[in-house]
Design a protein around this motif. Structure first.
Motif, PDB file in Angstrom:
ATOM      1  N   UNK A 266       0.834  -1.205   0.000  1.00 21.42           N
ATOM      2  CA  UNK A 266       0.000   0.000   0.000  1.00 21.42           C
ATOM      3  C   UNK A 266       0.870   1.256   0.000  1.00 21.42           C
ATOM      4  N   UNK A 267       1.950   1.218   0.763  1.00 20.12           N
ATOM      5  CA  UNK A 267       2.845   2.367   0.872  1.00 20.12           C
ATOM      6  C   UNK A 267       3.480   2.697  -0.480  1.00 20.12           C
ATOM      7  N   UNK A 268       4.002   1.681  -1.159  1.00 21.72           N
ATOM      8  CA  UNK A 268       4.642   1.894  -2.463  1.00 21.72           C
ATOM      9  C   UNK A 268       3.628   2.402  -3.486  1.00 21.72           C
ATOM     10  N   UNK A 269       2.459   1.780  -3.531  1.00 18.23           N
ATOM     11  CA  UNK A 269       1.467   2.161  -4.534  1.00 18.23           C
ATOM     12  C   UNK A 269       0.910   3.563  -4.314  1.00 18.23           C
ATOM     13  N   UNK A 270       0.726   3.956  -3.060  1.00 18.07           N
ATOM     14  CA  UNK A 270       0.222   5.311  -2.830  1.00 18.07           C
ATOM     15  C   UNK A 270       1.314   6.346  -3.086  1.00 18.07           C
ATOM     16  N   UNK A 271       2.574   5.961  -2.897  1.00 13.57           N
ATOM     17  CA  UNK A 271       3.670   6.863  -3.259  1.00 13.57           C
ATOM     18  C   UNK A 271       3.682   7.092  -4.770  1.00 13.57           C
ATOM     19  N   UNK A 272       3.396   6.033  -5.523  1.00 17.50           N
ATOM     20  CA  UNK A 272       3.374   6.121  -6.988  1.00 17.50           C
ATOM     21  C   UNK A 272       2.026   6.585  -7.519  1.00 17.50           C
ATOM     22  N   UNK A 273       1.007   6.588  -6.654  1.00 21.66           N
ATOM     23  CA  UNK A 273      -0.358   6.968  -7.011  1.00 21.66           C
ATOM     24  C   UNK A 273      -0.940   6.097  -8.120  1.00 21.66           C
ATOM     25  N   UNK A 274      -0.953   4.803  -7.837  1.00 20.35           N
ATOM     26  CA  UNK A 274      -1.566   3.853  -8.750  1.00 20.35           C
ATOM     27  C   UNK A 274      -1.243   2.432  -8.323  1.00 20.35           C
ATOM     28  N   UNK A 275      -2.040   1.454  -8.747  1.00 19.05           N
ATOM     29  CA  UNK A 275      -1.809   0.047  -8.368  1.00 19.05           C
ATOM     30  C   UNK A 275      -0.702  -0.591  -9.192  1.00 19.05           C
ATOM     31  N   UNK A 276       0.527  -0.108  -8.997  1.00 22.86           N
ATOM     32  CA  UNK A 276       1.649  -0.558  -9.817  1.00 22.86           C
ATOM     33  C   UNK A 276       2.253  -1.878  -9.341  1.00 22.86           C
ATOM     34  N   UNK A 277       2.180  -2.165  -8.039  1.00 20.89           N
ATOM     35  CA  UNK A 277       2.817  -3.357  -7.487  1.00 20.89           C
ATOM     36  C   UNK A 277       1.817  -4.202  -6.702  1.00 20.89           C
ATOM     37  N   UNK A 278       2.030  -5.517  -6.752  1.00 18.66           N
ATOM     38  CA  UNK A 278       1.256  -6.444  -5.930  1.00 18.66           C
ATOM     39  C   UNK A 278       2.186  -7.032  -4.877  1.00 18.66           C
ATOM     40  N   UNK A 279       1.623  -7.793  -3.951  1.00 23.74           N
ATOM     41  CA  UNK A 279       2.458  -8.449  -2.948  1.00 23.74           C
ATOM     42  C   UNK A 279       3.413  -9.455  -3.597  1.00 23.74           C
ATOM     43  N   UNK A 280       2.994 -10.015  -4.735  1.00 22.03           N
ATOM     44  CA  UNK A 280       3.848 -10.977  -5.436  1.00 22.03           C
ATOM     45  C   UNK A 280       5.051 -10.278  -6.071  1.00 22.03           C
ATOM     46  N   UNK A 281       4.834  -9.054  -6.541  1.00 18.88           N
ATOM     47  CA  UNK A 281       5.936  -8.276  -7.108  1.00 18.88           C
ATOM     48  C   UNK A 281       6.984  -7.974  -6.034  1.00 18.88           C
TER      49      UNK A 281
END
Length: 270
Positions: free
Chosen positions: A31-46
């Motif tokens: 959640x932290x990474x995606x909100x920093x990037x402002x989009x669902x760019x990464x999943x837990x698998x990534x």
């Protein structure tokens, strides 16, 4: 709140919308990474794949050193700062400790930056400037919470005083996340207009104040409580309440950017 300006000085990114992820299991690093990037760019698998890559590199360097224990992902799913750094590095973003000499200017004028990520124990969250306005994108909150430029500095100081590790994120952030990705979202992400986020935050804060007043757990005098309920500006009310409660009781390990934690029922799994 003015949502017409962006970090680059052009039009509003993502059509003026805010991307927020609400806590799912122990995926706060995602959640932290995606909100920093402002989009669902990464999943837990990534992130798990990035952690595995780091583990393999460390194993090669420590060949013959005995049993290897990963420090990049814990058994319960928490990821290390190295994993978050590697994820953000995909977008050529730098992650720098806020207390390092190279981040001195950010310590003086944090409002001139674009993003901070914060960590304590097993929880990560992002504080991000979107379209010229600062928001707390903590996944334990029902919606991103607006932070004034003045309160941003005070809140960062409060986090540091409570033992949080804070990292500055620098570089050219993605200017857009294709809205088509909304259909292929990860299930816990949501796009909100700033006014919708504000409405949700106000609703949660009002419920919090009402519950705390009824239970008598705010730790405030009757005069202070009545004064708070007389303030119409919810953001100002929350900031004053947090300040009053900090002065009337021993500070908690994790300060809130408002009086309301806006936690989901499984917040203890953050």
């Amino acid at each position: 709140m003015d949502s017409s300006s962006s970090e680059g000085g052009g039009g509003a990114i993502n059509e003026g919308m805010l991307y927020h992820e609400v806590q799912e299991s122990k995926l706060c690093a995602v959640h932290c990474v995606n909100t920093a990037l402002q989009g669902p760019f990464f999943s837990e698998f990534d992130l798990a794949a990035l952690a595995s890559d780091l583990d393999h590199t460390e194993q090669r360097m420590m060949l013959g050193a005995g049993d290897f224990l990963s420090h990049n992902v814990s058994l319960d799913g928490d990821f290390s700062i190295q994993v978050l750094q590697k994820a953000l590095d995909v977008w050529d973003l730098q992650v720098i400790r806020l207390d390092s000499p190279v981040a001195e200017q950010a310590q003086i004028d944090p409002e001139k930056e674009n993003a901070f990520i914060c960590h304590l124990l097993d929880h990560w969250f992002c504080i991000r400037k979107v379209n010229g306005e600062w928001y707390n994108f903590d996944s334990l909150y029902a919606a991103p919470e607006h932070l004034s430029k003045f309160y941003l500095s005070a809140y960062l100081d409060s986090l540091k005083g409570s033992g949080w590790s804070i990292f500055l994120v620098k570089g050219n952030f993605p200017s857009e996340c294709p809205m088509a990705s909304l259909e292929a979202s990860n299930g816990y992400g949501q796009w909100l207009l700033p006014e919708d986020a504000e409405r949700i935050t106000k609703s949660c804060n009002s419920a919090f104040f009402r519950t705390e007043k009824e239970s008598g757990q705010m730790g405030l005098s009757d005069e202070e409580t009545e004064m708070l309920f007389g303030i119409e500006d919810e953001g100002l009310k929350a900031a004053i309440a947090a300040s009053l409660m900090d002065s009337s009781r021993v500070p908690e390990t994790r300060p809130s950017s408002s009086a309301n934690e806006n936690k989901k029922s499984d917040a203890e799994n953050a």
